[in-house]
Design a protein around this motif. Structure first.
Motif, short mmCIF file in Angstrom:
data_model
loop_
_atom_site.label_atom_id
_atom_site.label_comp_id
_atom_site.label_asym_id
_atom_site.label_seq_id
_atom_site.Cartn_x
_atom_site.Cartn_y
_atom_site.Cartn_z
N ARG A 41 0.85 -1.19 0.00
CA ARG A 41 0.00 0.00 0.00
C ARG A 41 0.88 1.23 0.00
NH1 ARG A 41 -4.72 -0.28 4.22
NH2 ARG A 41 -3.38 1.25 5.16
N ASP A 42 0.37 2.32 -0.53
CA ASP A 42 1.14 3.56 -0.55
C ASP A 42 1.24 4.20 0.84
OD1 ASP A 42 1.61 3.35 -3.25
OD2 ASP A 42 -0.18 4.49 -3.80
N SER A 43 0.18 4.14 1.61
CA SER A 43 0.20 4.75 2.94
C SER A 43 -0.33 3.73 3.96
CB SER A 43 -0.65 6.01 2.97
OG SER A 43 -1.98 5.71 2.59
N ALA A 44 0.58 3.00 4.54
CA ALA A 44 0.19 1.95 5.48
C ALA A 44 -0.11 2.55 6.84
CB ALA A 44 1.31 0.92 5.60
N GLY A 45 -1.17 2.09 7.46
CA GLY A 45 -1.52 2.52 8.80
C GLY A 45 -0.98 1.54 9.83
N GLU A 46 -1.39 1.72 11.05
CA GLU A 46 -0.96 0.83 12.13
C GLU A 46 -1.56 -0.56 11.94
OE1 GLU A 46 -1.69 0.48 16.88
OE2 GLU A 46 -1.38 2.48 16.05
N ARG A 47 -0.77 -1.59 12.23
CA ARG A 47 -1.23 -2.97 12.09
C ARG A 47 -1.10 -3.68 13.42
NH1 ARG A 47 -3.44 -1.35 8.31
NH2 ARG A 47 -2.93 -1.68 6.16
#
Length: 56
Positions: A37-43
């Motif tokens: 993904r271009d802008s990964a969030g918290e996982r």
């Protein structure tokens, strides 16, 4: 790329054997995290342990 297609190609789970407290992997095996993904969030990582315990 839609999530269902990525999960079909890359898989959604992993089973790792552990022996004497260490990952039981071959010489050329490794564990990699792929975030396409271009802008990964918290996982969050969910770990489920299954097996037998033994005295130290």
């Amino acid at each position: 790329m839609p999530a269902h297609l990525k999960s079909s190609l890359l898989g959604v789970s992993l089973t790792l054997p552990i022996t004497n407290g260490h990952f039981n992997l071959g010489i050329w095996q490794g564990i990699y995290l792929c975030e396409p993904r271009d802008s990964a969030g918290e996982r969050k990582l969910v770990v489920t342990l299954q097996g037998e315990s033994r005295p130290l």
